[in-house]
Design a protein around this motif. Sequence first.
Motif, PDB file in Angstrom:
ATOM      1  N   ARG A 366       0.890  -1.255   0.190  1.00 44.27           N
ATOM      2  CA  ARG A 366      -0.053  -0.030   0.100  1.00 44.27           C
ATOM      3  C   ARG A 366       0.859   1.299   0.030  1.00 44.27           C
ATOM      4  O   ARG A 366       0.253   2.346  -0.797  1.00 44.27           O
ATOM      5  N   PHE A 367       1.849   1.337   0.756  1.00 36.58           N
ATOM      6  CA  PHE A 367       2.750   2.361   1.014  1.00 36.58           C
ATOM      7  C   PHE A 367       4.032   2.479   0.268  1.00 36.58           C
ATOM      8  O   PHE A 367       4.717   3.548   0.349  1.00 36.58           O
ATOM      9  N   GLY A 368       4.474   1.551  -0.644  1.00 38.19           N
ATOM     10  CA  GLY A 368       5.536   1.705  -1.552  1.00 38.19           C
ATOM     11  C   GLY A 368       6.726   0.726  -0.779  1.00 38.19           C
ATOM     12  O   GLY A 368       6.541   0.339   0.091  1.00 38.19           O
ATOM     13  N   GLY A 369       8.026   1.307  -1.488  1.00 35.62           N
ATOM     14  CA  GLY A 369       9.061   0.588  -1.121  1.00 35.62           C
ATOM     15  C   GLY A 369       9.747   1.124   0.356  1.00 35.62           C
ATOM     16  O   GLY A 369      10.873   1.649   0.084  1.00 35.62           O
ATOM     17  N   VAL A 370       9.123   1.038   1.078  1.00 32.54           N
ATOM     18  CA  VAL A 370       9.890   1.551   2.343  1.00 32.54           C
ATOM     19  C   VAL A 370      10.564   0.247   3.111  1.00 32.54           C
ATOM     20  O   VAL A 370       9.884  -1.100   3.184  1.00 32.54           O
ATOM     21  N   ARG A 371      11.902   0.278   3.511  1.00 37.74           N
ATOM     22  CA  ARG A 371      12.404  -0.585   3.971  1.00 37.74           C
ATOM     23  C   ARG A 371      12.313  -0.866   5.262  1.00 37.74           C
ATOM     24  O   ARG A 371      12.665   0.115   6.115  1.00 37.74           O
ATOM     25  N   ILE A 372      11.743  -1.960   5.971  1.00 36.84           N
ATOM     26  CA  ILE A 372      11.478  -2.336   7.239  1.00 36.84           C
ATOM     27  C   ILE A 372      12.636  -3.115   8.018  1.00 36.84           C
ATOM     28  O   ILE A 372      12.919  -4.076   7.448  1.00 36.84           O
ATOM     29  N   CYS A 373      13.084  -2.502   9.019  1.00 41.66           N
ATOM     30  CA  CYS A 373      14.137  -3.061   9.706  1.00 41.66           C
ATOM     31  C   CYS A 373      13.559  -3.395  11.051  1.00 41.66           C
ATOM     32  O   CYS A 373      13.523  -2.500  11.878  1.00 41.66           O
ATOM     33  N   GLU A 374      13.065  -4.690  11.040  1.00 42.22           N
ATOM     34  CA  GLU A 374      12.483  -5.343  12.392  1.00 42.22           C
ATOM     35  C   GLU A 374      13.885  -5.712  13.290  1.00 42.22           C
ATOM     36  O   GLU A 374      14.802  -6.162  12.823  1.00 42.22           O
ATOM     37  N   CYS A 375      13.623  -5.302  14.619  1.00 44.03           N
ATOM     38  CA  CYS A 375      14.443  -5.717  15.424  1.00 44.03           C
ATOM     39  C   CYS A 375      13.781  -6.563  16.964  1.00 44.03           C
ATOM     40  O   CYS A 375      12.699  -6.477  16.854  1.00 44.03           O
ATOM     41  N   TYR A 376      14.625  -7.078  17.571  1.00 41.24           N
ATOM     42  CA  TYR A 376      14.099  -7.808  18.804  1.00 41.24           C
ATOM     43  C   TYR A 376      15.195  -7.256  19.956  1.00 41.24           C
ATOM     44  O   TYR A 376      16.493  -7.064  19.771  1.00 41.24           O
ATOM     45  N   GLY A 377      14.463  -7.036  21.230  1.00 44.58           N
ATOM     46  CA  GLY A 377      15.265  -6.515  22.297  1.00 44.58           C
ATOM     47  C   GLY A 377      14.342  -6.296  23.204  1.00 44.58           C
ATOM     48  O   GLY A 377      13.454  -5.735  23.219  1.00 44.58           O
ATOM     49  N   ALA A 378      14.855  -6.492  24.593  1.00 41.48           N
ATOM     50  CA  ALA A 378      13.964  -6.015  25.764  1.00 41.48           C
ATOM     51  C   ALA A 378      14.911  -4.885  26.582  1.00 41.48           C
ATOM     52  O   ALA A 378      16.071  -4.925  26.253  1.00 41.48           O
ATOM     53  N   THR A 379      14.034  -3.878  27.011  1.00 43.89           N
ATOM     54  CA  THR A 379      14.777  -2.595  27.665  1.00 43.89           C
ATOM     55  C   THR A 379      15.862  -3.191  28.540  1.00 43.89           C
ATOM     56  O   THR A 379      17.006  -2.570  28.613  1.00 43.89           O
ATOM     57  N   GLU A 380      15.594  -4.123  29.234  1.00 45.09           N
ATOM     58  CA  GLU A 380      16.558  -4.477  30.357  1.00 45.09           C
ATOM     59  C   GLU A 380      17.493  -5.753  29.883  1.00 45.09           C
ATOM     60  O   GLU A 380      18.320  -6.236  30.591  1.00 45.09           O
TER      61      GLU A 380
END
Length: 633
Positions: A366-380
Amino acid sequence: TCLFKTPLLVPTPRKMYALLTAVAGLVLLPFLLHARFPYLWPDLQYVLRGVGIALRMRSYAKRAPCYTVLDRFLDRVRAQPGKAFLVHDGGRFSYLDVDRRSSQVARVLSRRGRLREGDTAAVFMGNEPAYVWVWLGLAKLGCVASLLNCNIRAGSLLHCFSCCGAKVLIVSADLKEAVEGILPTLLDQKVAVFVLSKECDTVGIEALADELDAASEEPLSPALRMNVTLKTPALYIYTSGTTGLPKAAVINHERMWLASFMQTIAGVTSSDVIYIYLPLYHSAGFLMGLTGAIDKGITVVLKRKFSASQFWNDCRRHNVTVIQYIGEIMRYLCNTPKKDNDKIHSVRLALGNGIRSDTWTEFLQRFGGVRICECYGATEGNIGFVNYTGKIGAIGKVNTHSLQRSYPYAMIKYDTEKEEPVRDSRGLCVEVPLGETGLLVAKITKSTPFSGYANKEQTKKKILTDVFEKGDLYFNSGDLLRTDHEGFIYFQDRIGDTFRWKGENVATTEVTDVMIMLGFIEEANVYGVRVPGHEGRIGMASLKLTQGMKLDLLATYEHIKTYLPSYAIPRFLRIQNLLDVTGTFKQMKVKLAEEGFDPAVIRDSMYFLEDNKGYVPMTKDIYSSISEGRLRL
């Protein structure tokens, strides 16, 4: 006369063939490498950026005093004083503007609040420019900032303030009434309370605005923070978990740097403009967003709160190139009415976590070629992953075994019924095979420390001992993950969200994914509830219906029995106008699970799944039959 002393050499057919073969091999090499190692180039980029970050951290630690994010900000002020740092609600503040204002804050708080290096001050504000210069002012004094959630009230607010030992509370004018509710206790504790307004008629709260305006804007001496090291606490950020009171996670200067580097890993450059609408009292908005922007020296478009209807217009108006997301944000954007200019914007990168695979695909279409950089981590937490390749659905990727050597972690077997790791005859944990789901644990070492919480007892509860060797210590993430054969990591569930029924583990995210495929279901919150006389928990789903649509019970049953195993099908449905979420858009499940399915207690519409018949309205008679054991589930 011959012009050439050496006769012209003509290659033989065999040599010509060898030459052509070599050339063809060189031409085909990139294609062959890509076929064999499809992620070679992004893997290499990731490793090089990681090495660069490690070298920077080593350099910062060796400096005396150490080099902090505040020092980076001051360098940015000297290098680009006139560049816009904060854009908010029509206002524009340059790096120099914010530096001068933060110096005024530091002077006033030093004088009026008697703050000194090592003291803690609590910040109770929403997203606004003053939030930034108040924090910087505290940092210039060598103080620790406790970032309070601006949505909490009464006992929760007092708890969060008290647990970090703060001696000063700084509050924005619009939140003064919230503080008045706990003011007597604060005054008993001799806490200095300041409001950022020109006047205040509440006894015990002092207005600071006029004094701030009159204070000197000159730089402060670095000697005020001479004892700060990378291991010194810089912030308290409160985890917003789905149960219990918030916990104050200790963020030292080293951890602040590491979280800020997320923008470097994602590929943010100095010419980008980032849009921050996530709350600054959480790590996503403050560390990955704000301090990451300081590291890159970019402009921050600061929004008080997320608005799906205004989002893209804001991005176009301010030429935003980088956005953040968390939880359901992307789905909210996809649910807005479609427009002809959906793909007309400058956003090139989205950085965050928690996006669902179906939403990820829909967002890109829908919104075009946006590169999505998914990450994982907890604050602590002491471990994190990044999906730097953009593979839909993955939360991260491990490209070499060196990561596990440098940052040892594992996925271990977990018993969801006993709510504890599975241990062998020696009392040690068992690592799951590749491809299977397990509880993520990360070893606590000198290079991967776990700073924990302000409360030491809460810190102990997050540490597992005797994991693979007697006496070892591991951080318990509380998350169930899975790694595939290519090294991609996938989030499966939180251990509090997974329940066991009929001897099988039910992943709530799997059930949710199936239910929201139905057009009339906008949101689904799936959890397990206890039933008298039954082992484990049975599935229940709280649903929010799409506006203007009704629940089709027959279609719901036919759909979910097609896609889900029988033990995973929710036996109870609950219809709510609004599903409760935390400040970071995590669904609240514990309270719903405790409320169960008693129609005498719950006023919302509820439905029960009769065996092989479909959903029917939940009644007191059905509840009694289940409770008394006359109706077996």
